[in-house]
Design an enzyme around this catalytic site. Structure first.
Site, PDB file in Angstrom:
ATOM      1  N   HIS A  69      -9.166  -5.727   2.558  1.00 21.10           N
ATOM      2  CA  HIS A  69      -8.584  -4.388   1.939  1.00 21.10           C
ATOM      3  C   HIS A  69      -8.512  -4.777   0.276  1.00 21.10           C
ATOM      4  O   HIS A  69      -8.163  -5.695  -0.200  1.00 21.10           O
ATOM      5  CB  HIS A  69      -7.212  -4.117   2.337  1.00 21.10           C
ATOM      6  CG  HIS A  69      -6.745  -3.105   1.887  1.00 21.10           C
ATOM      7  ND1 HIS A  69      -6.944  -1.769   2.440  1.00 21.10           N
ATOM      8  CD2 HIS A  69      -5.768  -2.810   0.904  1.00 21.10           C
ATOM      9  CE1 HIS A  69      -6.388  -0.889   1.633  1.00 21.10           C
ATOM     10  NE2 HIS A  69      -5.509  -1.450   0.846  1.00 21.10           N
ATOM     11  N   ASP A 122      -0.217   0.858   5.189  1.00 22.67           N
ATOM     12  CA  ASP A 122      -0.325  -0.184   4.030  1.00 22.67           C
ATOM     13  C   ASP A 122       1.191  -0.003   3.443  1.00 22.67           C
ATOM     14  O   ASP A 122       1.556   1.022   2.896  1.00 22.67           O
ATOM     15  CB  ASP A 122      -1.468   0.418   3.384  1.00 22.67           C
ATOM     16  CG  ASP A 122      -1.762  -0.197   1.933  1.00 22.67           C
ATOM     17  OD1 ASP A 122      -1.123  -1.309   2.003  1.00 22.67           O
ATOM     18  OD2 ASP A 122      -2.486   0.000   1.287  1.00 22.67           O
ATOM     19  N   HIS A 159      -9.438   0.789  -1.304  1.00 22.05           N
ATOM     20  CA  HIS A 159      -8.446   1.784  -1.476  1.00 22.05           C
ATOM     21  C   HIS A 159      -8.270   2.217  -2.913  1.00 22.05           C
ATOM     22  O   HIS A 159      -7.887   1.538  -3.677  1.00 22.05           O
ATOM     23  CB  HIS A 159      -7.173   1.367  -0.904  1.00 22.05           C
ATOM     24  CG  HIS A 159      -5.810   1.898  -0.837  1.00 22.05           C
ATOM     25  ND1 HIS A 159      -4.576   1.540  -0.818  1.00 22.05           N
ATOM     26  CD2 HIS A 159      -5.784   3.391  -1.283  1.00 22.05           C
ATOM     27  CE1 HIS A 159      -3.467   2.450  -0.918  1.00 22.05           C
ATOM     28  NE2 HIS A 159      -4.350   3.566  -1.197  1.00 22.05           N
ATOM     29  N   MET A 209      -6.597   0.104  -8.534  1.00 22.10           N
ATOM     30  CA  MET A 209      -5.554   0.921  -9.372  1.00 22.10           C
ATOM     31  C   MET A 209      -5.960   1.175 -10.958  1.00 22.10           C
ATOM     32  O   MET A 209      -6.307  -0.073 -11.586  1.00 22.10           O
ATOM     33  CB  MET A 209      -4.009   0.194  -9.379  1.00 22.10           C
ATOM     34  CG  MET A 209      -3.734  -0.198  -7.894  1.00 22.10           C
ATOM     35  SD  MET A 209      -1.925  -0.824  -7.930  1.00 22.10           S
ATOM     36  CE  MET A 209      -1.932  -1.704  -6.227  1.00 22.10           C
ATOM     37  N   MET A 221       0.506   5.837   3.597  1.00 19.31           N
ATOM     38  CA  MET A 221       1.146   4.754   2.790  1.00 19.31           C
ATOM     39  C   MET A 221       2.836   4.541   3.321  1.00 19.31           C
ATOM     40  O   MET A 221       3.384   5.584   3.599  1.00 19.31           O
ATOM     41  CB  MET A 221       1.204   5.191   1.384  1.00 19.31           C
ATOM     42  CG  MET A 221      -0.236   4.908   0.615  1.00 19.31           C
ATOM     43  SD  MET A 221      -0.866   3.439   0.830  1.00 19.31           S
ATOM     44  CE  MET A 221       0.378   2.342  -0.034  1.00 19.31           C
ATOM     45  N   ASP A 264      -7.606  -3.133  -3.329  1.00 22.85           N
ATOM     46  CA  ASP A 264      -6.764  -2.241  -3.885  1.00 22.85           C
ATOM     47  C   ASP A 264      -7.074  -1.921  -5.436  1.00 22.85           C
ATOM     48  O   ASP A 264      -6.941  -2.762  -6.239  1.00 22.85           O
ATOM     49  CB  ASP A 264      -5.312  -2.472  -3.574  1.00 22.85           C
ATOM     50  CG  ASP A 264      -4.716  -2.513  -2.535  1.00 22.85           C
ATOM     51  OD1 ASP A 264      -4.648  -1.474  -1.903  1.00 22.85           O
ATOM     52  OD2 ASP A 264      -4.085  -3.366  -1.831  1.00 22.85           O
ATOM     53  N   SER A 297      -4.856  -7.590   2.465  1.00 24.39           N
ATOM     54  CA  SER A 297      -5.004  -7.225   1.166  1.00 24.39           C
ATOM     55  C   SER A 297      -5.064  -7.976   0.160  1.00 24.39           C
ATOM     56  O   SER A 297      -4.217  -8.915  -0.127  1.00 24.39           O
ATOM     57  CB  SER A 297      -3.840  -5.952   0.541  1.00 24.39           C
ATOM     58  OG  SER A 297      -3.841  -6.088  -0.719  1.00 24.39           O
ATOM     59  N   MET A 344      -6.800   3.910  -5.561  1.00 23.83           N
ATOM     60  CA  MET A 344      -5.485   4.708  -6.249  1.00 23.83           C
ATOM     61  C   MET A 344      -5.679   4.715  -7.661  1.00 23.83           C
ATOM     62  O   MET A 344      -5.231   4.182  -8.621  1.00 23.83           O
ATOM     63  CB  MET A 344      -4.199   3.510  -6.166  1.00 23.83           C
ATOM     64  CG  MET A 344      -3.870   3.330  -4.485  1.00 23.83           C
ATOM     65  SD  MET A 344      -2.731   1.901  -4.271  1.00 23.83           S
ATOM     66  CE  MET A 344      -4.253   0.848  -4.038  1.00 23.83           C
TER      67      MET A 344
HETATM   68  C1  DX5 Z   1       0.107  -1.002  -2.594  1.00 22.27           C
HETATM   69  C2  DX5 Z   1      -1.356  -1.298  -1.895  1.00 22.27           C
HETATM   70  C3  DX5 Z   1      -1.059  -2.220  -1.041  1.00 22.27           C
HETATM   71  C4  DX5 Z   1      -0.554  -3.528  -1.140  1.00 22.27           C
HETATM   72  C5  DX5 Z   1       0.292  -4.118   0.364  1.00 22.27           C
HETATM   73  O1  DX5 Z   1      -0.024   0.180  -3.394  1.00 22.27           O
HETATM   74  O2  DX5 Z   1      -1.907  -0.127  -1.652  1.00 22.27           O
HETATM   75  O3  DX5 Z   1      -2.311  -2.462  -0.059  1.00 22.27           O
HETATM   76  O4  DX5 Z   1      -1.253  -4.817  -1.581  1.00 22.27           O
HETATM   77  O5  DX5 Z   1       1.030  -5.343   0.125  1.00 22.27           O
HETATM   78  P1  DX5 Z   1       2.238  -5.804   1.115  1.00 22.27           P
HETATM   79  O6  DX5 Z   1       1.568  -5.785   2.433  1.00 22.27           O
HETATM   80  O7  DX5 Z   1       2.571  -7.162   0.520  1.00 22.27           O
HETATM   81  O8  DX5 Z   1       3.353  -4.536   1.112  1.00 22.27           O
HETATM   82 ZN    ZN Z   2      -3.832  -0.541  -0.204  1.00 20.37          ZN
END
Ligand code: DX5
Ligand code: ZN
Length: 215
Positions: free
Chosen positions: A34, A175, A67, A38, A140, A36, A9, A69
């Site tokens: 990956h 994840d 991903h 948001m 998750m 993320d 990620s 969110m």
């Molecule tokens: C959290 C994200 C993850 C995050 C994981 O909401 O979806 O992808 O980056 O980070 P780690 O591996 O540090 O928990």
């Molecule tokens: Zn993620």
């Protein structure tokens, strides 16, 4: 044994040096990248969006595992597909259940793999009817929103339920809080793709960290 797909990620990367940090994991055994996304509504945090996906598409050959969110992901899937996403994972909780089928079909019609994610409090039974049309399910293992949180072991139980109700081609991804120990729990339960941010990007030896997830 099924090969495990490791998807670092970039939320844990240095955003001022994204190209460097993407190449770092690419040259050390990462399978996917990956990303993320948001929006500050579906989750409290705001991260990156379509222009960044477009830019990073140019610096890596690895599949971009995006991903989302975000609320109303259907509004943006076409833009993310055009920007170069290879996998688009939306959240079950972000779309009305009656609209979910058409959103998943839309993603697939764009030639992109379709993923559906569930948050820790969501019952996996809720998504079983959608499994035949999906390429990936993301379970998750932390509340989405931030990197560096602690793995929630209860969530790993859900992997078994998804696995026992799906065809073998379905990719089951986890994840949140993934490291060499929690990865083993998830793989034993049936996970075939691991997302890891801090464990990989904060490691002294990135190659070892990625390899240790596949053991
Ligand atoms: C959290 C994200 C993850 C995050 C994981 O909401 O979806 O992808 O980056 O980070 P780690 O591996 O540090 O928990
Ligand atoms: Zn993620």
């Amino acid at each position: 044994m099924t090969k495990v797909i490791v998807s670092p990620s970039i939320l844990s990367a240095d955003f001022a040096n994204l190209e460097r940090d993407i190449k770092l994991v690419e040259s050390n055994g990462a399978d996917w990248i990956h990303v993320d996304v948001m929006d500050g509504h579906f989750v409290p945090n705001i991260t990156i969006g379509i222009p960044v996906v477009k830019s990073i598409r140019k610096v890596t050959l690895l599949p971009l595992d995006v991903h989302l969110m975000i609320e109303n992901p259907q509004k943006y899937i076409e833009d993310f597909a055009k920007a170069g996403a290879d996998i688009l994972t939306i959240h079950f909780e972000a779309v009305k259940k009656e609209d979910l089928r058409s959103v998943i079909e839309h993603i697939r019609s764009l030639g992109v793999k379709a993923g559906l994610s569930i948050k820790p409090k969501t019952n996996p039974q809720e998504i079983l009817e959608f499994l035949p049309m999906l390429d990936l399910v993301l379970v998750m293992t932390v509340e989405p929103g931030f990197g560096g949180q602690k793995f929630m072991p209860d969530c790993a139980e859900k992997i078994k339920i998804i696995k026992s109700n799906s065809e073998s081609e379905l990719i089951i991804q986890v994840d949140g809080g993934i490291n060499d120990e929690t990865a083993k729990i998830c793989i034993e339960n049936g996970a075939t793709s691991l997302v890891a941010g801090n464990y990989i990007y904060k490691a002294d030896d990135v190659k070892n960290a990625i390899e240790s997830l596949k053991l």
